[in-house]
Motif scaffolding. Structure first.
Motif, PDB file in Angstrom:
ATOM      1  N   GLU A 120      83.090 -12.358-104.277  1.00  0.00           N
ATOM      2  CA  GLU A 120      83.140 -13.278-105.413  1.00  0.00           C
ATOM      3  C   GLU A 120      82.345 -14.543-105.116  1.00  0.00           C
ATOM      4  OE1 GLU A 120      86.413 -16.105-107.677  1.00  0.00           O
ATOM      5  OE2 GLU A 120      87.101 -14.306-106.625  1.00  0.00           O
ATOM      6  N   MET A 121      82.479 -15.075-103.906  1.00  0.00           N
ATOM      7  CA  MET A 121      81.738 -16.289-103.538  1.00  0.00           C
ATOM      8  C   MET A 121      80.240 -16.027-103.521  1.00  0.00           C
ATOM      9  SD  MET A 121      84.083 -18.054-100.586  1.00  0.00           S
ATOM     10  CE  MET A 121      83.906 -16.662 -99.493  1.00  0.00           C
ATOM     11  N   VAL A 122      79.848 -14.869-103.029  1.00  0.00           N
ATOM     12  CA  VAL A 122      78.423 -14.540-102.968  1.00  0.00           C
ATOM     13  C   VAL A 122      77.847 -14.414-104.371  1.00  0.00           C
ATOM     14  CG1 VAL A 122      76.758 -12.798-102.239  1.00  0.00           C
ATOM     15  CG2 VAL A 122      78.618 -13.449-100.698  1.00  0.00           C
ATOM     16  N   ARG A 123      78.594 -13.796-105.279  1.00  0.00           N
ATOM     17  CA  ARG A 123      78.130 -13.677-106.667  1.00  0.00           C
ATOM     18  C   ARG A 123      77.946 -15.049-107.310  1.00  0.00           C
ATOM     19  NH1 ARG A 123      81.677  -9.089-106.866  1.00  0.00           N
ATOM     20  NH2 ARG A 123      83.358 -10.420-107.667  1.00  0.00           N
ATOM     21  N   ALA A 124      78.730 -16.029-106.836  1.00  0.00           N
ATOM     22  CA  ALA A 124      78.626 -17.388-107.368  1.00  0.00           C
ATOM     23  C   ALA A 124      77.462 -18.166-106.760  1.00  0.00           C
ATOM     24  CB  ALA A 124      79.931 -18.140-107.138  1.00  0.00           C
ATOM     25  N   GLY A 125      76.730 -17.538-105.813  1.00  0.00           N
ATOM     26  CA  GLY A 125      75.534 -18.163-105.264  1.00  0.00           C
ATOM     27  C   GLY A 125      75.665 -18.794-103.899  1.00  0.00           C
ATOM     28  N   THR A 126      76.805 -18.599-103.228  1.00  0.00           N
ATOM     29  CA  THR A 126      76.994 -19.180-101.897  1.00  0.00           C
ATOM     30  C   THR A 126      76.088 -18.499-100.878  1.00  0.00           C
ATOM     31  OG1 THR A 126      79.310 -19.665-102.398  1.00  0.00           O
ATOM     32  CG2 THR A 126      78.685 -19.635-100.074  1.00  0.00           C
ATOM     33  N   THR A 127      75.483 -19.287 -99.997  1.00  0.00           N
ATOM     34  CA  THR A 127      74.753 -18.755 -98.844  1.00  0.00           C
ATOM     35  C   THR A 127      75.734 -18.639 -97.692  1.00  0.00           C
ATOM     36  OG1 THR A 127      72.691 -19.791 -99.555  1.00  0.00           O
ATOM     37  CG2 THR A 127      72.837 -19.127 -97.245  1.00  0.00           C
ATOM     38  N   LEU A 128      75.772 -17.494 -97.053  1.00  0.00           N
ATOM     39  CA  LEU A 128      76.847 -17.209 -96.107  1.00  0.00           C
ATOM     40  C   LEU A 128      76.306 -16.634 -94.802  1.00  0.00           C
ATOM     41  CD1 LEU A 128      79.859 -16.708 -95.386  1.00  0.00           C
ATOM     42  CD2 LEU A 128      79.722 -14.586 -96.705  1.00  0.00           C
ATOM     43  N   LEU A 129      76.795 -17.190 -93.683  1.00  0.00           N
ATOM     44  CA  LEU A 129      76.603 -16.570 -92.382  1.00  0.00           C
ATOM     45  C   LEU A 129      77.959 -16.089 -91.907  1.00  0.00           C
ATOM     46  CD1 LEU A 129      74.345 -17.552 -89.451  1.00  0.00           C
ATOM     47  CD2 LEU A 129      76.712 -16.921 -88.999  1.00  0.00           C
ATOM     48  N   LEU A 130      78.033 -14.805 -91.636  1.00  0.00           N
ATOM     49  CA  LEU A 130      79.280 -14.133 -91.299  1.00  0.00           C
ATOM     50  C   LEU A 130      79.168 -13.535 -89.907  1.00  0.00           C
ATOM     51  CD1 LEU A 130      81.980 -12.585 -92.320  1.00  0.00           C
ATOM     52  CD2 LEU A 130      80.402 -10.758 -92.948  1.00  0.00           C
ATOM     53  N   THR A 131      80.095 -13.860 -89.008  1.00  0.00           N
ATOM     54  CA  THR A 131      80.131 -13.181 -87.719  1.00  0.00           C
ATOM     55  C   THR A 131      81.256 -12.156 -87.748  1.00  0.00           C
ATOM     56  OG1 THR A 131      81.736 -14.524 -86.468  1.00  0.00           O
ATOM     57  CG2 THR A 131      79.494 -15.388 -86.682  1.00  0.00           C
ATOM     58  N   THR A 132      81.032 -11.025 -87.133  1.00  0.00           N
ATOM     59  CA  THR A 132      82.046  -9.977 -87.176  1.00  0.00           C
ATOM     60  C   THR A 132      81.842  -8.984 -86.040  1.00  0.00           C
ATOM     61  OG1 THR A 132      83.063  -8.278 -88.570  1.00  0.00           O
ATOM     62  CG2 THR A 132      80.678  -8.541 -88.758  1.00  0.00           C
ATOM     63  N   GLN A 133      82.946  -8.349 -85.646  1.00  0.00           N
ATOM     64  CA  GLN A 133      82.884  -7.179 -84.769  1.00  0.00           C
ATOM     65  C   GLN A 133      83.081  -5.904 -85.575  1.00  0.00           C
ATOM     66  OE1 GLN A 133      85.243  -7.314 -81.086  1.00  0.00           O
ATOM     67  NE2 GLN A 133      85.636  -9.464 -81.528  1.00  0.00           N
ATOM     68  N   TYR A 134      83.497  -6.056 -86.838  1.00  0.00           N
ATOM     69  CA  TYR A 134      83.761  -4.892 -87.676  1.00  0.00           C
ATOM     70  C   TYR A 134      82.462  -4.412 -88.314  1.00  0.00           C
ATOM     71  CZ  TYR A 134      88.638  -6.312 -87.211  1.00  0.00           C
ATOM     72  OH  TYR A 134      89.873  -6.651 -86.710  1.00  0.00           O
ATOM     73  N   LEU A 135      82.013  -3.258 -87.867  1.00  0.00           N
ATOM     74  CA  LEU A 135      80.735  -2.743 -88.328  1.00  0.00           C
ATOM     75  C   LEU A 135      80.766  -2.419 -89.820  1.00  0.00           C
ATOM     76  CD1 LEU A 135      80.393  -0.484 -85.215  1.00  0.00           C
ATOM     77  CD2 LEU A 135      79.067  -2.525 -85.643  1.00  0.00           C
TER      78      LEU A 135
END
Length: 325
Positions: A180-195
């Motif tokens: 939902e946030m991405v659809r609203a135009g947010t630029t996001l850097l996400l770190t994850t171990q979940y492939l």
């Protein structure tokens, strides 16, 4: 395309250990970049540098067009951060936590109150708004923490392993919020171990290990780097593993992976469903009983193991690195 997050040659040491070793990153406006890597690979260190919580030993970084080292206060006014552990006060209510965040951002009381109520509604926490956070479930705490990162309506958002510790339903709920946030135009850097998380949420992926970017691209591009299809089979008896592996060597176009505990063999192949038929004939002619068999495309798990040579949990954590330092 405008790059909202830009980093070049980031280096960071913890004592004798090099946590980052010349890391470069680029995130265009409105995109999601997943920083994927095992524990201790440098993901959290990179986030802390980009969010001004830590200074790099060398290298440069800009967020929202601002130098993070030269103008940290300006960067902080444009970003939101949700770390690995929920940064909320468990003795305050959900509303009080978000209202406090608003006041810390120097909002007036009416605006801080309205923003808190708005976010509680958005994150499906309205019914629990006046309960102490210590009564919240893990998923509710994570949602509240993410709401706190959005109080100031940031241009750029950093999520450091946002679904760590959540059950599958909680993780799916959090993915919905992030989409939902991405659809609203947010630029996001996400770190994850979940492939799977990186596969579902990110426009682009950077695989990081030992503080270096070892691969980058879309999920499909990374999968294509390690070849095509895999035959995966589970046999009935562990005593037949060696003979099953020998049979697969006639069809495999790369290394065969054998898991003794689950009696599973995985082999890269070419030829589609036709080769699967030939494999089954070969196993049957050698009297090897098969419990399950299938052919699939490579996953990000295959990419990760091929690139790093180990699983996502097999490294020292960055918290431990800082304790060493």
């Amino acid at each position: 395309m405008n790059e909202v997050i830009w980093a070049e040659g980031l280096v960071k040491h913890y004592g004798e250990v090099k946590a980052l070793d010349g890391l470069d990153l680029r995130v265009p406006e409105g995109h999601v970049l997943a920083l994927l890597g095992p524990n201790g690979a440098g993901k959290t260190t990179a986030v802390r540098i980009l969010t001004t919580l830590l200074q790099a030993d060398s290298g440069r970084a800009h967020v929202a067009g601002i130098d993070v080292a030269a103008h940290p206060n300006e960067v902080r006014s444009r970003i939101g951060l949700s770390g690995q552990y929920a940064a909320v006060d468990e003795y305050l209510t959900g509303f009080e936590n978000l209202y406090l965040f608003g006041k810390l951002y120097r909002m007036g009381r009416p605006k801080a109150r309205s923003r808190a109520r708005e976010l509680l509604e958005r994150f499906d926490l309205s019914e629990a708004a006046d309960r102490p956070v210590k009564t919240y479930s893990g998923g509710m705490r994570r949602r509240l923490d993410l709401a706190g990162a959005l109080v100031a309506d940031p241009q750029v958002l950093f999520l450091d392993e946002p679904t760590t510790g959540l059950d599958p339903r909680g993780r799916a709920d959090m993915w919905g919020v992030i989409r939902e946030m991405v659809r609203a135009g947010t630029t996001l850097l996400l770190t994850t171990q979940y492939l799977e998380e990186a596969d579902k949420l990110a426009n682009g992926i950077v695989v990081i290990d030992h503080g270096k970017a070892i691969a980058r691209g879309t999920a499909d591009q990374l999968k294509s780097q390690i070849g095509g299809e895999r035959v995966e089979l589970v046999i009935e008896s562990v005593d037949d593993l060696a003979r099953a592996r020998e049979t697969l060597t006639f069809f495999a176009v790369g290394d065969i992976v054998v898991d003794d505990q689950t009696r599973t063999l995985t082999a890269p192949v070419s030829g589609g469903s036709g080769v699967l038929t030939e494999v089954l004939r070969g196993l049957d002619s050698n009297s090897i009983r098969v419990l399950d068999v299938g052919i699939r495309r490579p996953t990000l798990d295959d990419v990760f193991l091929t690139l790093t040579g180990h699983g996502a949990e097999e490294r020292i954590t960055e918290t431990e690195l800082q304790e060493i330092a």
